[in-house]
Design a protein around this motif. Structure first.
Motif, PDB file in Angstrom:
ATOM      1  N   ALA A  26       0.839  -1.206   0.000  1.00 46.59           N
ATOM      2  CA  ALA A  26       0.000   0.000   0.000  1.00 46.59           C
ATOM      3  C   ALA A  26       0.874   1.256   0.000  1.00 46.59           C
ATOM      4  O   ALA A  26       0.636   2.192  -0.778  1.00 46.59           O
ATOM      5  CB  ALA A  26      -0.934  -0.009   1.204  1.00 46.59           C
ATOM      6  N   LEU A  27       1.902   1.278   0.853  1.00 49.33           N
ATOM      7  CA  LEU A  27       2.805   2.432   0.882  1.00 49.33           C
ATOM      8  C   LEU A  27       3.589   2.558  -0.419  1.00 49.33           C
ATOM      9  O   LEU A  27       3.806   3.670  -0.912  1.00 49.33           O
ATOM     10  CB  LEU A  27       3.769   2.322   2.065  1.00 49.33           C
ATOM     11  N   LEU A  28       3.995   1.427  -0.971  1.00 50.70           N
ATOM     12  CA  LEU A  28       4.736   1.449  -2.231  1.00 50.70           C
ATOM     13  C   LEU A  28       3.878   2.013  -3.361  1.00 50.70           C
ATOM     14  O   LEU A  28       4.326   2.866  -4.129  1.00 50.70           O
ATOM     15  CB  LEU A  28       5.207   0.033  -2.559  1.00 50.70           C
ATOM     16  N   ILE A  29       2.636   1.577  -3.458  1.00 50.19           N
ATOM     17  CA  ILE A  29       1.731   2.067  -4.505  1.00 50.19           C
ATOM     18  C   ILE A  29       1.411   3.540  -4.292  1.00 50.19           C
ATOM     19  O   ILE A  29       1.409   4.334  -5.241  1.00 50.19           O
ATOM     20  CB  ILE A  29       0.451   1.202  -4.558  1.00 50.19           C
ATOM     21  N   LEU A  30       1.170   3.936  -3.036  1.00 49.90           N
ATOM     22  CA  LEU A  30       0.933   5.354  -2.752  1.00 49.90           C
ATOM     23  C   LEU A  30       2.140   6.194  -3.144  1.00 49.90           C
ATOM     24  O   LEU A  30       1.994   7.292  -3.687  1.00 49.90           O
ATOM     25  CB  LEU A  30       0.620   5.560  -1.267  1.00 49.90           C
ATOM     26  N   LEU A  32       4.339   5.519  -5.498  1.00 50.72           N
ATOM     27  CA  LEU A  32       4.395   5.600  -6.958  1.00 50.72           C
ATOM     28  C   LEU A  32       3.377   6.599  -7.491  1.00 50.72           C
ATOM     29  O   LEU A  32       3.663   7.351  -8.426  1.00 50.72           O
ATOM     30  CB  LEU A  32       4.168   4.223  -7.575  1.00 50.72           C
ATOM     31  N   VAL A  33       2.195   6.633  -6.894  1.00 53.46           N
ATOM     32  CA  VAL A  33       1.179   7.602  -7.305  1.00 53.46           C
ATOM     33  C   VAL A  33       1.665   9.021  -6.992  1.00 53.46           C
ATOM     34  O   VAL A  33       1.487   9.934  -7.794  1.00 53.46           O
ATOM     35  CB  VAL A  33      -0.171   7.310  -6.611  1.00 53.46           C
ATOM     36  N   MET A  34       2.304   9.183  -5.843  1.00 49.42           N
ATOM     37  CA  MET A  34       2.768  10.511  -5.442  1.00 49.42           C
ATOM     38  C   MET A  34       3.958  10.995  -6.265  1.00 49.42           C
ATOM     39  O   MET A  34       4.311  12.172  -6.176  1.00 49.42           O
ATOM     40  CB  MET A  34       3.127  10.513  -3.965  1.00 49.42           C
ATOM     41  N   LEU A  35       4.582  10.126  -7.037  1.00 48.53           N
ATOM     42  CA  LEU A  35       5.652  10.593  -7.917  1.00 48.53           C
ATOM     43  C   LEU A  35       5.110  11.501  -9.014  1.00 48.53           C
ATOM     44  O   LEU A  35       5.804  12.386  -9.493  1.00 48.53           O
ATOM     45  CB  LEU A  35       6.398   9.415  -8.538  1.00 48.53           C
ATOM     46  N   VAL A  36       3.860  11.271  -9.415  1.00 51.05           N
ATOM     47  CA  VAL A  36       3.259  12.083 -10.478  1.00 51.05           C
ATOM     48  C   VAL A  36       2.225  13.067  -9.944  1.00 51.05           C
ATOM     49  O   VAL A  36       1.709  13.881 -10.689  1.00 51.05           O
ATOM     50  CB  VAL A  36       2.621  11.192 -11.580  1.00 51.05           C
ATOM     51  N   THR A  37       1.897  12.972  -8.672  1.00 49.61           N
ATOM     52  CA  THR A  37       0.993  13.921  -8.029  1.00 49.61           C
ATOM     53  C   THR A  37       1.749  14.556  -6.858  1.00 49.61           C
ATOM     54  O   THR A  37       2.795  14.057  -6.454  1.00 49.61           O
ATOM     55  CB  THR A  37      -0.278  13.217  -7.505  1.00 49.61           C
ATOM     56  N   GLY A  41       6.488  11.220  -2.526  1.00 51.45           N
ATOM     57  CA  GLY A  41       6.499   9.911  -3.165  1.00 51.45           C
ATOM     58  C   GLY A  41       7.706   9.065  -2.828  1.00 51.45           C
ATOM     59  O   GLY A  41       7.572   7.884  -2.492  1.00 51.45           O
ATOM     60  N   LEU A  42       8.910   9.634  -2.899  1.00 54.85           N
ATOM     61  CA  LEU A  42      10.114   8.856  -2.614  1.00 54.85           C
ATOM     62  C   LEU A  42      10.149   8.381  -1.168  1.00 54.85           C
ATOM     63  O   LEU A  42      10.604   7.269  -0.885  1.00 54.85           O
ATOM     64  CB  LEU A  42      11.363   9.678  -2.933  1.00 54.85           C
ATOM     65  N   LEU A  43       9.651   9.191  -0.268  1.00 56.75           N
ATOM     66  CA  LEU A  43       9.608   8.816   1.137  1.00 56.75           C
ATOM     67  C   LEU A  43       8.675   7.622   1.354  1.00 56.75           C
ATOM     68  O   LEU A  43       9.026   6.669   2.065  1.00 56.75           O
ATOM     69  CB  LEU A  43       9.160  10.012   1.976  1.00 56.75           C
ATOM     70  N   PHE A  44       7.516   7.644   0.726  1.00 55.21           N
ATOM     71  CA  PHE A  44       6.574   6.541   0.855  1.00 55.21           C
ATOM     72  C   PHE A  44       7.128   5.267   0.226  1.00 55.21           C
ATOM     73  O   PHE A  44       6.931   4.171   0.750  1.00 55.21           O
ATOM     74  CB  PHE A  44       5.227   6.907   0.225  1.00 55.21           C
ATOM     75  N   ILE A  45       7.820   5.399  -0.902  1.00 56.22           N
ATOM     76  CA  ILE A  45       8.427   4.238  -1.541  1.00 56.22           C
ATOM     77  C   ILE A  45       9.477   3.635  -0.612  1.00 56.22           C
ATOM     78  O   ILE A  45       9.543   2.414  -0.424  1.00 56.22           O
ATOM     79  CB  ILE A  45       9.038   4.618  -2.904  1.00 56.22           C
TER      80      ILE A  45
END
Length: 87
Positions: A26-30, A32-37, A41-45
């Motif tokens: 879930a955090l990984l997908i979030l 990845l979504v935050m990389l374009v929004t 994003g990198l922190l969540f990944i």
């Protein structure tokens, strides 16, 4: 991360594995979504991979590579700021 390990250590293995997979992906997908929004994003990944690394070998290796890369970047930045200005 140690608190999470202690909390999960008390759970039976199938439940622990399912929770780690659910939270980590879930955090990984979030991320990845935050990389374009807008968002960290990198922190969540990184957090997602750290959680997945508790159970999955490829995530552990990828997380280790990321930490090593971050250490190299920090060392390079420290060297830049330690340079004395030319007069």
């Amino acid at each position: 991360m140690e608190k999470l390990k202690k909390l999960l250590a008390n759970l039976p293995h199938p439940i622990r594995w399912a929770l780690i997979m659910l939270i980590g992906f879930a955090l990984l997908i979030l991320g990845l979504v935050m990389l374009v929004t807008p968002g960290p994003g990198l922190l969540f990944i990184f957090f997602g991979l750290s959680i997945l690394a508790l159970e999955i070998k490829w995530a552990r290796e990828l997380n280790q590579q990321g930490v090593q890369g971050l250490e190299r970047i920090v060392a390079r930045i420290k060297r830049i700021f330690r340079r004395k200005p030319k007069n």
